[in-house]
Design an enzyme around this catalytic site. Structure first.
Site, mmCIF file in Angstrom:
data_model
loop_
_atom_site.group_PDB
_atom_site.id
_atom_site.type_symbol
_atom_site.label_atom_id
_atom_site.label_comp_id
_atom_site.label_asym_id
_atom_site.label_seq_id
_atom_site.Cartn_x
_atom_site.Cartn_y
_atom_site.Cartn_z
ATOM 1 C CG ASP A 176 9.789 1.543 -0.544
ATOM 2 O OD1 ASP A 176 10.948 1.806 -0.909
ATOM 3 O OD2 ASP A 176 8.807 1.717 -1.278
ATOM 4 C CB ILE A 177 8.636 -2.017 5.147
ATOM 5 C CG1 ILE A 177 7.272 -1.552 4.623
ATOM 6 C CG2 ILE A 177 8.577 -2.308 6.639
ATOM 7 C CD1 ILE A 177 6.756 -0.296 5.265
#
Length: 411
Positions: A176-177
């Site tokens: 996600d990052i």
């Protein structure tokens, strides 16, 4: 005060959880105005991903720390997009925005009239970014995707963990990052291109694609050999010694990047004989004889404690370091000097600690205007300022449930 680098940029954020909010937080840190659209009553999913909570000094109010980590520098606006009025409001906001970002299922916003084709007609300059698990095309396009699933499917877990252990995920939602960073980068590229063409465009970002792109040398190793890299614990497939080693009371990381550093290391740990050993003279030799080298180094390093080795090796020119806990790293003088822990005012909690943005811009520094917003705290403000709705019109929408406004929020 100097304005942020992206000051004046308006971003309409319909994303939830982490990848999209991470992208918009990055843009907000750089000065962009972020209007976060949330569901009435519940809001972003991560408002309920707890414990742990961040609490106010008096203990009366709390917010999920997960939500706080990815949503600073944003205004929260609660709009029910299932209603025709809600859809109209979002279209009106999109007409005045530079960027629209969402992470709904493929085609999920079309039934609300909030898809790219619809919004592009009313705002040709709009940059529309869609974040999904698998992208807008392909046989898995409609499948849901969460970070853990993508870490597994994308190959990351197959190369993470001990060689004789089970596949292991990374300790944070790294996919996600990374996806949020790729999305923010793509959005800024589209903004620069729009300066030439005057036109917006559609951006398709997929968690799986971003992870595979981030496999870097491991992905290229597969292309080079046709063989999948395997789990190696803390060792590096192409460099040695580059791993975690045992000391008298714990562990130490040693990351040797070239032959000179290896020679310096051997002298510093009083093992000069290793430099003349034919098995260890060049990096390629050390990689081939990694196990033997690891045994030699563990035997030598076990004579002193981790702290003693940190002092002995401090000036030998070799990258070395301890395995810090998160508490230890946040109390590290280096991070303190770099300003990586900041205090930000939250409307419900007071001043709270937060992790800083790591980017240091000399003329247009990162801004910390506000901590993650209370659910719906900016609904009325945004509708008045951006769309010029009157108090009477806003009250009518509040009564009908098309929007919600909250002055306080707690669990």
């Amino acid at each position: 005060m100097t304005k942020g680098a992206l000051s004046g940029l308006k971003v309409l954020d319909l994303s939830r959880v982490l990848a999209g909010p991470w992208a918009t937080q990055l843009l907000g840190d750089l000065g962009a105005e972020i209007i976060k659209i949330e569901r009435p009553e519940s809001g972003d999913d991560t408002r309920h991903w707890a414990p742990p909570y961040q609490t106010s000094a008096d203990g009366k109010n709390r917010e999920a720390s997960y939500f706080l980590s990815a949503n600073r520098n944003k205004d929260s606006v609660c709009i029910d997009m299932s209603t025709s009025t809600g859809q109209k409001l979002i279209r009106q906001l999109a007409e005045k925005s530079d960027v629209f970002i969402e992470n709904f299922k493929v085609g999920g916003l079309k039934k609300f009239g909030l898809d790219y084709e619809t919004l592009q007609k009313i705002n040709p300059r709009l940059i529309y970014c869609s974040i999904t698990g698998f992208g807008q095309t392909g046989p898995m396009a409609t499948s849901p995707g969460y970070d853990l699933l993508i870490q597994a499917m994308g190959g990351l877990m197959s190369i993470t963990g001990q060689a004789d252990g089970e596949p292991t995920k990374v300790g944070v939602a790294l996919v996600d990052i990374l996806t949020g960073m790729y999305a923010a980068n793509a959005i800024q590229a589209a903004i620069i291109e729009r300066q030439r063409s005057g036109m917006g465009q559609y951006i398709d970002v997929a968690l799986l694609d971003c992870l595979v792109a981030s496999l870097a040398n491991q992905g290229q190793a597969y292309h080079a050999t046709g063989k999948s890299p395997s789990r190696m614990g803390n060792a590096h497939p192409s460099i040695a010694p580059y791993s975690l080693f045992n000391t008298k009371d714990g562990h130490i990381v040693i990351a040797v990047g070239n032959d000179t550093q290896f020679q310096n290391l051997c002298m510093a740990i009083n093992k000069p004989d290793l430099t003349s050993d034919i098995r260890f003279q060049k990096n390629i030799d050390r990689v081939q004889h990694r196990d033997a080298l690891t045994t030699e180094l563990n035997n030598a390093l076990s004579l002193h404690t981790t702290q003693e080795w940190l002092q002995i090796l401090a000036h030998c020119g070799v990258p070395i370091g301890p395995v810090n806990s998160i508490e230890e790293i946040f109390n590290n003088p280096q991070l303190h000097d770099r300003g990586m822990k900041v205090d930000i005012l939250h409307d419900n909690l007071g001043v709270i600690p937060s992790t800083a943005n790591p980017v240091k811009l000399s003329r247009t520094p990162v801004e910390y205007r506000n901590a993650a917003p209370i659910l719906g705290s900016s609904t009325e403000k945004v509708l008045k300022k951006e769309l010029l709705y009157s108090d009477a019109e806003i009250n009518e929408m509040l009564k009908s449930g098309d929007i919600q406004s909250f002055s306080e929020h707690g669990d």
